[in-house]
Motif scaffolding. Sequence first.
Motif, PDB file in Angstrom:
ATOM      1  N   ILE A  99       0.878  -1.148  -0.110  1.00 60.44           N
ATOM      2  CA  ILE A  99       0.076  -0.161  -0.091  1.00 60.44           C
ATOM      3  C   ILE A  99       1.000   1.147  -0.151  1.00 60.44           C
ATOM      4  CG2 ILE A  99      -1.686   1.418   1.332  1.00 60.44           C
ATOM      5  CD1 ILE A  99      -2.647  -1.395   2.618  1.00 60.44           C
ATOM      6  N   CYS A 100       1.870   1.267   1.024  1.00 61.77           N
ATOM      7  CA  CYS A 100       2.733   2.282   0.810  1.00 61.77           C
ATOM      8  C   CYS A 100       3.552   2.525  -0.332  1.00 61.77           C
ATOM      9  CB  CYS A 100       3.804   2.269   2.211  1.00 61.77           C
ATOM     10  SG  CYS A 100       3.049   2.363   3.735  1.00 61.77           S
ATOM     11  N   ALA A 101       4.028   1.395  -1.044  1.00 58.17           N
ATOM     12  CA  ALA A 101       4.977   1.627  -2.216  1.00 58.17           C
ATOM     13  C   ALA A 101       4.129   2.164  -3.233  1.00 58.17           C
ATOM     14  CB  ALA A 101       5.616   0.483  -2.317  1.00 58.17           C
ATOM     15  N   SER A 102       2.864   1.603  -3.330  1.00 61.08           N
ATOM     16  CA  SER A 102       2.101   2.059  -4.596  1.00 61.08           C
ATOM     17  C   SER A 102       1.379   3.230  -4.354  1.00 61.08           C
ATOM     18  CB  SER A 102       0.901   0.920  -5.206  1.00 61.08           C
ATOM     19  OG  SER A 102      -0.035   0.671  -3.829  1.00 61.08           O
ATOM     20  N   ALA A 103       1.347   3.964  -3.221  1.00 53.69           N
ATOM     21  CA  ALA A 103       0.586   5.069  -2.985  1.00 53.69           C
ATOM     22  C   ALA A 103       1.448   6.412  -3.869  1.00 53.69           C
ATOM     23  CB  ALA A 103       0.762   5.671  -1.599  1.00 53.69           C
ATOM     24  N   PRO A 104       0.412   7.140  -4.375  1.00 54.71           N
ATOM     25  CA  PRO A 104       1.015   8.378  -5.064  1.00 54.71           C
ATOM     26  C   PRO A 104       2.351   9.123  -4.339  1.00 54.71           C
ATOM     27  CG  PRO A 104      -1.058   8.867  -4.514  1.00 54.71           C
ATOM     28  CD  PRO A 104      -0.963   7.649  -4.077  1.00 54.71           C
ATOM     29  N   LYS A 105       3.307   9.197  -5.112  1.00 54.43           N
ATOM     30  CA  LYS A 105       4.523   9.738  -4.550  1.00 54.43           C
ATOM     31  C   LYS A 105       4.479  11.364  -4.402  1.00 54.43           C
ATOM     32  CE  LYS A 105       6.959   6.206  -3.312  1.00 54.43           C
ATOM     33  NZ  LYS A 105       6.469   5.644  -2.413  1.00 54.43           N
ATOM     34  N   GLY A 106       3.861  11.855  -4.950  1.00 53.07           N
ATOM     35  CA  GLY A 106       3.885  13.393  -4.946  1.00 53.07           C
ATOM     36  C   GLY A 106       3.725  13.937  -3.420  1.00 53.07           C
ATOM     37  N   PRO A 107       3.962  15.141  -3.591  1.00 52.56           N
ATOM     38  CA  PRO A 107       3.796  15.765  -2.195  1.00 52.56           C
ATOM     39  C   PRO A 107       2.238  15.860  -1.767  1.00 52.56           C
ATOM     40  CG  PRO A 107       4.088  17.428  -3.748  1.00 52.56           C
ATOM     41  CD  PRO A 107       4.585  16.225  -4.579  1.00 52.56           C
ATOM     42  N   ASP A 108       1.890  15.854  -0.432  1.00 49.86           N
ATOM     43  CA  ASP A 108       0.883  15.845   0.145  1.00 49.86           C
ATOM     44  C   ASP A 108      -0.179  17.044  -0.583  1.00 49.86           C
ATOM     45  OD1 ASP A 108      -1.485  15.929   1.824  1.00 49.86           O
ATOM     46  OD2 ASP A 108      -0.626  15.986   3.566  1.00 49.86           O
ATOM     47  N   PRO A 109      -1.243  16.526  -0.980  1.00 48.91           N
ATOM     48  CA  PRO A 109      -2.156  17.635  -1.812  1.00 48.91           C
ATOM     49  C   PRO A 109      -2.657  18.778  -0.907  1.00 48.91           C
ATOM     50  CG  PRO A 109      -3.046  15.440  -1.751  1.00 48.91           C
ATOM     51  CD  PRO A 109      -1.869  15.399  -1.282  1.00 48.91           C
ATOM     52  N   ASP A 110      -2.575  18.313   0.424  1.00 46.79           N
ATOM     53  CA  ASP A 110      -3.295  19.061   1.384  1.00 46.79           C
ATOM     54  C   ASP A 110      -2.257  20.245   1.788  1.00 46.79           C
ATOM     55  OD1 ASP A 110      -5.452  17.671   1.673  1.00 46.79           O
ATOM     56  OD2 ASP A 110      -5.017  16.418   3.268  1.00 46.79           O
ATOM     57  N   ILE A 111      -0.931  20.027   1.687  1.00 44.43           N
ATOM     58  CA  ILE A 111      -0.004  21.252   1.997  1.00 44.43           C
ATOM     59  C   ILE A 111      -0.275  22.279   1.087  1.00 44.43           C
ATOM     60  CG2 ILE A 111       2.446  21.847   1.889  1.00 44.43           C
ATOM     61  CD1 ILE A 111       2.285  19.823   3.865  1.00 44.43           C
ATOM     62  N   PRO A 112      -0.464  22.255  -0.245  1.00 39.84           N
ATOM     63  CA  PRO A 112      -0.727  23.936  -0.682  1.00 39.84           C
ATOM     64  C   PRO A 112      -1.986  24.368  -0.321  1.00 39.84           C
ATOM     65  CG  PRO A 112      -0.462  22.042  -2.457  1.00 39.84           C
ATOM     66  CD  PRO A 112      -0.335  21.336  -1.127  1.00 39.84           C
ATOM     67  N   LEU A 113      -3.036  23.371   0.037  1.00 44.03           N
ATOM     68  CA  LEU A 113      -4.458  23.760   0.770  1.00 44.03           C
ATOM     69  C   LEU A 113      -4.069  24.849   2.012  1.00 44.03           C
ATOM     70  CD1 LEU A 113      -7.009  23.132  -0.440  1.00 44.03           C
ATOM     71  CD2 LEU A 113      -7.234  21.482   1.473  1.00 44.03           C
ATOM     72  N   ILE A 114      -3.221  24.070   2.702  1.00 41.10           N
ATOM     73  CA  ILE A 114      -2.914  24.764   4.041  1.00 41.10           C
ATOM     74  C   ILE A 114      -2.266  26.146   3.785  1.00 41.10           C
ATOM     75  CG2 ILE A 114      -1.488  24.652   5.994  1.00 41.10           C
ATOM     76  CD1 ILE A 114      -1.929  21.753   6.064  1.00 41.10           C
ATOM     77  N   THR A 115      -0.889  26.032   2.793  1.00 42.54           N
ATOM     78  CA  THR A 115      -0.425  27.273   2.496  1.00 42.54           C
ATOM     79  C   THR A 115      -1.448  28.140   1.879  1.00 42.54           C
ATOM     80  OG1 THR A 115       1.238  25.676   1.643  1.00 42.54           O
ATOM     81  CG2 THR A 115       1.443  27.978   1.142  1.00 42.54           C
ATOM     82  N   ASP A 116      -2.334  27.875   1.176  1.00 45.83           N
ATOM     83  CA  ASP A 116      -3.360  28.808   0.459  1.00 45.83           C
ATOM     84  C   ASP A 116      -4.386  29.398   1.733  1.00 45.83           C
ATOM     85  OD1 ASP A 116      -4.833  30.229  -1.497  1.00 45.83           O
ATOM     86  OD2 ASP A 116      -6.449  28.853  -1.213  1.00 45.83           O
ATOM     87  N   ARG A 117      -4.489  28.667   2.557  1.00 46.48           N
ATOM     88  CA  ARG A 117      -5.384  29.131   3.695  1.00 46.48           C
ATOM     89  C   ARG A 117      -4.811  30.071   4.476  1.00 46.48           C
ATOM     90  NH1 ARG A 117     -10.809  28.804   4.737  1.00 46.48           N
ATOM     91  NH2 ARG A 117     -11.538  26.787   4.288  1.00 46.48           N
ATOM     92  N   LEU A 118      -3.380  29.756   4.746  1.00 49.26           N
ATOM     93  CA  LEU A 118      -2.573  30.724   5.575  1.00 49.26           C
ATOM     94  C   LEU A 118      -1.864  31.784   4.988  1.00 49.26           C
ATOM     95  CD1 LEU A 118      -1.229  27.949   8.106  1.00 49.26           C
ATOM     96  CD2 LEU A 118      -3.146  29.181   8.506  1.00 49.26           C
ATOM     97  N   SER A 119      -2.212  31.973   3.750  1.00 51.35           N
ATOM     98  CA  SER A 119      -1.531  33.118   2.956  1.00 51.35           C
ATOM     99  C   SER A 119      -2.039  34.507   3.519  1.00 51.35           C
ATOM    100  CB  SER A 119      -1.699  33.099   1.590  1.00 51.35           C
ATOM    101  OG  SER A 119      -3.095  32.936   1.260  1.00 51.35           O
ATOM    102  N   SER A 120      -3.175  34.480   4.073  1.00 46.56           N
ATOM    103  CA  SER A 120      -3.580  35.748   4.665  1.00 46.56           C
ATOM    104  C   SER A 120      -3.316  35.958   6.075  1.00 46.56           C
ATOM    105  CB  SER A 120      -5.079  35.729   4.597  1.00 46.56           C
ATOM    106  OG  SER A 120      -5.603  34.640   5.312  1.00 46.56           O
ATOM    107  N   VAL A 121      -2.523  35.091   6.649  1.00 43.50           N
ATOM    108  CA  VAL A 121      -1.971  35.045   7.986  1.00 43.50           C
ATOM    109  C   VAL A 121      -0.537  35.660   7.809  1.00 43.50           C
ATOM    110  CG1 VAL A 121      -1.356  34.208  10.201  1.00 43.50           C
ATOM    111  CG2 VAL A 121      -3.200  33.105   8.770  1.00 43.50           C
ATOM    112  N   ARG A 122      -0.121  36.786   8.442  1.00 43.32           N
ATOM    113  CA  ARG A 122       1.170  37.465   8.227  1.00 43.32           C
ATOM    114  C   ARG A 122       2.261  36.994   8.993  1.00 43.32           C
ATOM    115  NH1 ARG A 122      -1.959  40.905   5.988  1.00 43.32           N
ATOM    116  NH2 ARG A 122      -2.959  41.804   7.890  1.00 43.32           N
ATOM    117  N   HIS A 123       2.060  36.624  10.247  1.00 41.38           N
ATOM    118  CA  HIS A 123       3.151  36.088  11.157  1.00 41.38           C
ATOM    119  C   HIS A 123       2.618  34.844  12.082  1.00 41.38           C
ATOM    120  CE1 HIS A 123       5.590  39.481  10.523  1.00 41.38           C
ATOM    121  NE2 HIS A 123       4.664  40.250  10.456  1.00 41.38           N
TER     122      HIS A 123
END
Lengths: 341, 329
Positions: free
Chosen positions: A53-77
């Motif tokens: 399962i682990c080996a065949s899972a998609p290898k790309g970065p966690d799709p949620d990380i850009p989501l988090i980054t996007d959510r927090l883009s309006s947080v300055r510090h």
Amino acid sequence: MAPLMEEPTQVDLDAPLKSAPKLVAPEPEHCPGPESTQAGVADSCAGCPNQKICASAPKGPDPDIPLITDRLSSVRHKILVLSGKGGVGKSTFSTLLSFAFASNPSLTIGLMDTDICGPSIPKMFGVEDETIHVSGEGWEPVWVQDNLGVMSVQFMLPNRDDAVIWRGAKKNGLIKKFLSEVRWGDTDLLVVDTPPGTSDEHLSVNSFLKTSGVDGAVLVCTPQEVALLDVRKEIDFCRKAKIPILGLVENMSGFVCPGCRYESQIFRASTGGGRKLAEDEGIPFLGSVPLDPRIGQACDYGESFLDAFPESPACAAIKRVVRRVGQEMGIKGDILGEDGS
Amino acid sequence: MPLENVKKIMLVLSGKGGVGKSSITTQLALTLSLQGHSVGVLDIDLTGPSIPRFFGIEEQKVRQAPGGWIPVPVHDKQSLPARGSTSTSSSQHNGDAATNPPTEVGSLSCMSLGFILANRSDAVIWRGPKKTAMVRQFLTDVLWPPLDYLLIDTPPGTSDEHISLLETLLKSTSGPAAPPNQLAGAVVVTTPQAISISDVKKELNFCKKTGIRVLGVVENMAGFVCPNCSECTYVFSKGGGQVMAEEFGVPFLGSVPIDPAFVVLVEEGVRPVYPEGTVVAGKTAATVEKLDGEASKEGLLVDKYRDCSLAPLFDGIVANVVEGISKSG
């Protein structure tokens, strides 16, 4: 089984995250982590029922990380409040820091409580019985003041005293939700309060926030060596995880007897206390906050100590520390929005 | 299964950090030892182990033997001279020494991750599964000598370490080889203020859910006696522990005040000395002549602890706990 004497392998802090696959068996002891790029292919994965399962899972970065980054883009510090030791006042300090920042009406402050098993933040703000409102845009934090929003697992519990008996993976899932689902909006400062230790919660917060950038961590300690010992470990953690350290605050240093004004060192700094530790480790010392029973009482009643006792020496000390935090973050001008001093 | 050597296992729990779990564990262990029991202390706080520091054995390393780890000894079974007759005792103490028989103390040994780390300031950055494996190993691979009591000190919270600890313990103590009622129960530690109580209530609910008997609640850091004017200040409020114990229907074992002399004893190894007329928890603390320099640091920790104002208090708490355990068989 003959036990191993050497220190076992630690988590790889720099490994890029990918999304965790659904496992059929619990993660084994030497698991590189189902989120790591080594998942399923590392030597220690041989024979694990999850390997395929682990080996065949998609290898790309966690799709949620850009989501988090996007959510927090309006947080300055973003600031983390850390300590290896429990009960030194992480949550109290996070609360005071948030109240102090929020006393400047031009700032909007968010406070996220990542202590899943022992959330104290809601009680300290007197909002224990609040619940989270879910709107189309995400989860709404609980607003304590017009410019101070709070998020904690406590808001999600059906009963106030329910125990949250969760293993690490489940806690990580909730922290991810706090970062990806909560509508922090246009926030100047997000304070992240953490549980004691150097484990799942800390690793998750670190990896989820890596791409959106953390300003740094404020470490809290008390003067006695038993506590400093654990704070040293936390400094080591910050260095390994490459989290910048804004500085160290010493809490509960010195207690002035209300009867005779005699100052005792309840938690004696036999090894030089926080100041010496900061010097040794080459990190800024942000100041000491004396032990004032009224701070604890204010927290119990969920009110701001800074508003209730503005004349007290502890209040002055806290404000000094908060200003130093502002300076260390490179914010120009007085962070408290007050004149002078 | 090395736990077969252990008659009773007691957990020290708290939902809140820094309330004094390790400090209470240390004092329970010392007091049990002073009452003649053989005691082991297992520290499963993996990311912040404090037990080595409390017993003043930070420099020690665990030795490996065929089949497991040998815990670090603190002291062996021995008899201590009666109190007051040690070192520079003057004539006024000689009378006591005749009436006080020497104290028989049981052996005391410890196991902690702190003994395994290469460097004391190294962080242990482990996710759950790794911690689970370590806790299991601590329960199965430590070669304890025959023990009357094994105290298990835990990290704050209700997560990986706790789940693994109980899973493993419940399995092993229900086995046919285990002594009856081996898992005696848990001592829950809190401090008096509401913030701490609200977290500790979660821990009591955890005990309820997992079916662990609560031996009692200890309220730590209840009041601080000013060494200058002897006035007691409730630094962290007061009375919360008792109210919580009543609410949950569990025994309340007592309130333990803050004693800076105990902190100094642990941090620097200095024998506790109190100014004349210090009253702690309703008892006048014994005044022992102040010794200078190194002389004040001589002796075993357990011997010096007898001079601590908290020792009589813990004597009562431990007697309560032991009675509670023996009642249930």
